[in-house]
Design a protein around this motif. Sequence first.
Motif, PDB file in Angstrom:
ATOM      1  N   SER A   1       6.569 -11.872  -0.427  1.00 18.38           N
ATOM      2  CA  SER A   1       5.233 -11.807  -0.560  1.00 18.38           C
ATOM      3  C   SER A   1       4.778 -10.660  -1.444  1.00 18.38           C
ATOM      4  O   SER A   1       5.975 -10.007  -1.749  1.00 18.38           O
ATOM      5  CB  SER A   1       4.819 -11.653   0.814  1.00 18.38           C
ATOM      6  N   GLU A   2       3.708 -10.253  -1.635  1.00 18.12           N
ATOM      7  CA  GLU A   2       3.150  -9.216  -2.232  1.00 18.12           C
ATOM      8  C   GLU A   2       3.675  -7.809  -1.310  1.00 18.12           C
ATOM      9  O   GLU A   2       3.894  -6.900  -2.012  1.00 18.12           O
ATOM     10  CB  GLU A   2       1.487  -8.986  -2.564  1.00 18.12           C
ATOM     11  N   ALA A   3       3.725  -8.242  -0.184  1.00 16.85           N
ATOM     12  CA  ALA A   3       4.025  -6.949   0.713  1.00 16.85           C
ATOM     13  C   ALA A   3       5.410  -6.707   0.471  1.00 16.85           C
ATOM     14  O   ALA A   3       5.868  -5.435   0.385  1.00 16.85           O
ATOM     15  CB  ALA A   3       3.644  -7.244   2.062  1.00 16.85           C
ATOM     16  N   THR A   4       6.366  -7.848   0.317  1.00 21.21           N
ATOM     17  CA  THR A   4       7.614  -7.534   0.041  1.00 21.21           C
ATOM     18  C   THR A   4       7.875  -6.763  -1.298  1.00 21.21           C
ATOM     19  O   THR A   4       8.764  -5.799  -1.189  1.00 21.21           O
ATOM     20  CB  THR A   4       8.457  -8.758   0.082  1.00 21.21           C
ATOM     21  N   ALA A   5       7.111  -6.934  -2.234  1.00 17.43           N
ATOM     22  CA  ALA A   5       7.263  -6.639  -3.581  1.00 17.43           C
ATOM     23  C   ALA A   5       6.835  -5.172  -3.459  1.00 17.43           C
ATOM     24  O   ALA A   5       7.394  -4.409  -4.202  1.00 17.43           O
ATOM     25  CB  ALA A   5       6.327  -7.248  -4.586  1.00 17.43           C
ATOM     26  N   THR A   6       5.988  -4.771  -2.731  1.00 21.25           N
ATOM     27  CA  THR A   6       5.660  -3.042  -2.735  1.00 21.25           C
ATOM     28  C   THR A   6       6.592  -2.579  -2.090  1.00 21.25           C
ATOM     29  O   THR A   6       6.801  -1.449  -2.379  1.00 21.25           O
ATOM     30  CB  THR A   6       4.195  -3.231  -1.740  1.00 21.25           C
ATOM     31  N   ALA A   7       7.329  -3.044  -1.012  1.00 18.38           N
ATOM     32  CA  ALA A   7       8.480  -2.199  -0.419  1.00 18.38           C
ATOM     33  C   ALA A   7       9.607  -2.392  -1.273  1.00 18.38           C
ATOM     34  O   ALA A   7      10.381  -1.115  -1.429  1.00 18.38           O
ATOM     35  CB  ALA A   7       8.715  -3.057   0.947  1.00 18.38           C
ATOM     36  N   VAL A   8       9.659  -3.234  -2.034  1.00 17.20           N
ATOM     37  CA  VAL A   8      10.756  -3.370  -3.154  1.00 17.20           C
ATOM     38  C   VAL A   8      10.621  -2.145  -4.033  1.00 17.20           C
ATOM     39  O   VAL A   8      11.768  -1.434  -4.411  1.00 17.20           O
ATOM     40  CB  VAL A   8      10.955  -4.641  -3.754  1.00 17.20           C
ATOM     41  N   LYS A   9       9.388  -1.994  -4.436  1.00 18.87           N
ATOM     42  CA  LYS A   9       9.159  -0.859  -5.563  1.00 18.87           C
ATOM     43  C   LYS A   9       9.452   0.322  -4.929  1.00 18.87           C
ATOM     44  O   LYS A   9       9.952   1.322  -5.836  1.00 18.87           O
ATOM     45  CB  LYS A   9       7.539  -0.979  -5.730  1.00 18.87           C
ATOM     46  N   LYS A  10       9.327   0.598  -3.441  1.00 25.70           N
ATOM     47  CA  LYS A  10       9.728   2.067  -2.924  1.00 25.70           C
ATOM     48  C   LYS A  10      11.227   2.170  -2.898  1.00 25.70           C
ATOM     49  O   LYS A  10      11.794   3.266  -3.164  1.00 25.70           O
ATOM     50  CB  LYS A  10       8.975   2.010  -1.527  1.00 25.70           C
ATOM     51  N   TRP A  11      11.798   0.728  -2.683  1.00 27.52           N
ATOM     52  CA  TRP A  11      13.271   0.870  -2.805  1.00 27.52           C
ATOM     53  C   TRP A  11      13.672   1.336  -4.075  1.00 27.52           C
ATOM     54  O   TRP A  11      14.831   2.038  -4.345  1.00 27.52           O
ATOM     55  CB  TRP A  11      13.844  -0.274  -1.976  1.00 27.52           C
ATOM     56  N   GLN A  12      13.240   0.703  -5.268  1.00 29.09           N
ATOM     57  CA  GLN A  12      13.530   0.762  -6.313  1.00 29.09           C
ATOM     58  C   GLN A  12      13.460   2.210  -6.751  1.00 29.09           C
ATOM     59  O   GLN A  12      14.419   3.014  -7.393  1.00 29.09           O
ATOM     60  CB  GLN A  12      12.818  -0.192  -7.464  1.00 29.09           C
ATOM     61  N   ASP A  13      12.405   2.899  -6.407  1.00 27.27           N
ATOM     62  CA  ASP A  13      11.945   4.286  -6.568  1.00 27.27           C
ATOM     63  C   ASP A  13      13.260   5.114  -6.268  1.00 27.27           C
ATOM     64  O   ASP A  13      13.710   6.139  -6.689  1.00 27.27           O
ATOM     65  CB  ASP A  13      10.720   4.911  -6.159  1.00 27.27           C
ATOM     66  N   ASP A  14      13.641   4.916  -4.968  1.00 20.81           N
ATOM     67  CA  ASP A  14      14.586   5.792  -4.342  1.00 20.81           C
ATOM     68  C   ASP A  14      15.802   5.591  -5.019  1.00 20.81           C
ATOM     69  O   ASP A  14      16.810   6.603  -4.923  1.00 20.81           O
ATOM     70  CB  ASP A  14      14.690   5.308  -2.775  1.00 20.81           C
ATOM     71  N   LEU A  15      16.330   4.529  -5.556  1.00 22.12           N
ATOM     72  CA  LEU A  15      17.386   4.251  -6.358  1.00 22.12           C
ATOM     73  C   LEU A  15      17.307   4.638  -7.742  1.00 22.12           C
ATOM     74  O   LEU A  15      18.356   4.623  -8.397  1.00 22.12           O
ATOM     75  CB  LEU A  15      17.918   2.585  -6.398  1.00 22.12           C
ATOM     76  N   GLY A  16      16.125   4.979  -8.095  1.00 24.08           N
ATOM     77  CA  GLY A  16      16.002   5.325  -9.554  1.00 24.08           C
ATOM     78  C   GLY A  16      15.945   4.413 -10.544  1.00 24.08           C
ATOM     79  O   GLY A  16      16.110   4.514 -11.706  1.00 24.08           O
ATOM     80  N   LEU A  17      15.554   3.188  -9.985  1.00 20.11           N
ATOM     81  CA  LEU A  17      15.339   2.154 -10.914  1.00 20.11           C
ATOM     82  C   LEU A  17      13.972   1.901 -11.361  1.00 20.11           C
ATOM     83  O   LEU A  17      13.092   2.596 -10.745  1.00 20.11           O
ATOM     84  CB  LEU A  17      15.927   0.959 -10.185  1.00 20.11           C
ATOM     85  N   SER A  18      13.650   1.109 -12.253  1.00 22.04           N
ATOM     86  CA  SER A  18      12.360   0.905 -12.649  1.00 22.04           C
ATOM     87  C   SER A  18      11.483  -0.164 -11.575  1.00 22.04           C
ATOM     88  O   SER A  18      12.222  -0.839 -11.009  1.00 22.04           O
ATOM     89  CB  SER A  18      12.256  -0.144 -14.082  1.00 22.04           C
ATOM     90  N   GLU A  19      10.289   0.293 -11.285  1.00 20.46           N
ATOM     91  CA  GLU A  19       9.572  -0.102 -10.172  1.00 20.46           C
ATOM     92  C   GLU A  19       8.747  -1.224 -10.461  1.00 20.46           C
ATOM     93  O   GLU A  19       7.766  -1.384 -10.701  1.00 20.46           O
ATOM     94  CB  GLU A  19       8.606   0.898  -9.487  1.00 20.46           C
ATOM     95  N   THR A  20       9.776  -2.540 -10.575  1.00 22.18           N
ATOM     96  CA  THR A  20       9.208  -3.829 -10.959  1.00 22.18           C
ATOM     97  C   THR A  20       8.956  -4.824  -9.828  1.00 22.18           C
ATOM     98  O   THR A  20       7.816  -5.441 -10.142  1.00 22.18           O
ATOM     99  CB  THR A  20      10.048  -4.544 -11.870  1.00 22.18           C
ATOM    100  N   GLY A  21       9.307  -4.320  -8.398  1.00 27.39           N
ATOM    101  CA  GLY A  21       9.121  -5.188  -7.456  1.00 27.39           C
ATOM    102  C   GLY A  21       9.736  -6.553  -7.368  1.00 27.39           C
ATOM    103  O   GLY A  21       9.649  -7.349  -6.600  1.00 27.39           O
ATOM    104  N   THR A  22      10.635  -6.613  -8.449  1.00 23.14           N
ATOM    105  CA  THR A  22      11.359  -7.652  -8.590  1.00 23.14           C
ATOM    106  C   THR A  22      12.871  -7.513  -8.503  1.00 23.14           C
ATOM    107  O   THR A  22      13.396  -6.283  -9.123  1.00 23.14           O
ATOM    108  CB  THR A  22      11.064  -8.565 -10.049  1.00 23.14           C
TER     109      THR A  22
END
Length: 368
Positions: free
Chosen positions: A157-178
């Motif tokens: 969901s969109e909520a999942t994508a939002t959480a993924v962006k936070k995860w990506q930010d913590d990993l130093g990745l581009s915050e795509t949500g994908t």
Amino acid sequence: MAGGTGKRRRRTTARVAIVAATVIVVGAAVAVATGFGLPNGEDSGQARSALPPKTSTVTRQTLVDTQSESGELGYGDETTVTGKLVGTVTALPASGSTVNRGEALYWVDDTKVVLMYGTLPAYRTLSTGTEGTDVKQFEQNLRALGYTGFTVDDEYSEATATAVKKWQDDLGLSETGTVEQGRVIYSAGPARVGTLKAAVGGAAQPGGEVLTYTDMARVIIVELATSDQRLAVKDAAVSITLPDGKTVPGKIAKTQTVVVPGTDSGGAGDGSNDETKIQVSVTTDDAKALDGLDQATVDVGFAASQRENVLTVPVGALLALTEGGYGVQAVDGTSTRIVAVETGLFADGRVEVSGEGLTEGMTVGMPK
């Protein structure tokens, strides 16, 4: 370890040693039994006064015939990780190190390829609107890593994508949500890094082998001859004798047929010397007993056969009767008599016996 090198050392089974002892004892006992011949293998019923030099007792017990084989302690089957990202391998973990959920298994273009727990391989890109079991597996890991704000289900969901962006930010990745395919590698649990297949600075490309890993659980690998397949029973109990002589219980966790390459000393190279083996993986609940041991060789005792609640006597109590078969010398106070017996399983210096007039607790002679 699946392709053993022939260094396995078969240990002499208890049964072989016992049978050898039986031949010697019975051979020596023939002279003792001479004159005790029983018509039709029956007890003569006549008491005799010649008492044996030693006696033993008929016991009722469970008799287990064990066969001991050598095995190698290790970490079980290796899984090979193949890359799906395109770029350059910029870092690799050390061989023998442990990678846990959420940690980098290796790096491509200075970004992390992350280990997560699960049994379904990552096979597609995950993005908003994606549905399936793989979505739920990923969300379970995301939640376990402390990310919230979404429902763990089979919908990305969109909520999942939002959480993924936070995860990506913590990993130093581009915050795509994908979650792009190849960013996550799944294993059943923590991974112990085995062989490094790639090199830092080498090309990362789809299908390229990067490294191998195993589970963290210690296992003992035993290769049995195909003639011993009866021993390879999944979940069967075994005993494990460690290099220091300590014995711990274990069980057979897995069995499979493997082909072990032969030495091919003739140089034919056609596989004619290859051997088919039964590979058995043995585990133990007493993991601490294996601490400090790496690629050690241990002995595994398999239960070749078992007889429950049977009458037994020491092998040395058997007498070879002149008319054939065996008997035992029953001792009744100051007199003796010969009781014909049928023999069964030999194990641990005793033999299963049955026969008319044979009872638990009966005293029997030991001719030598």
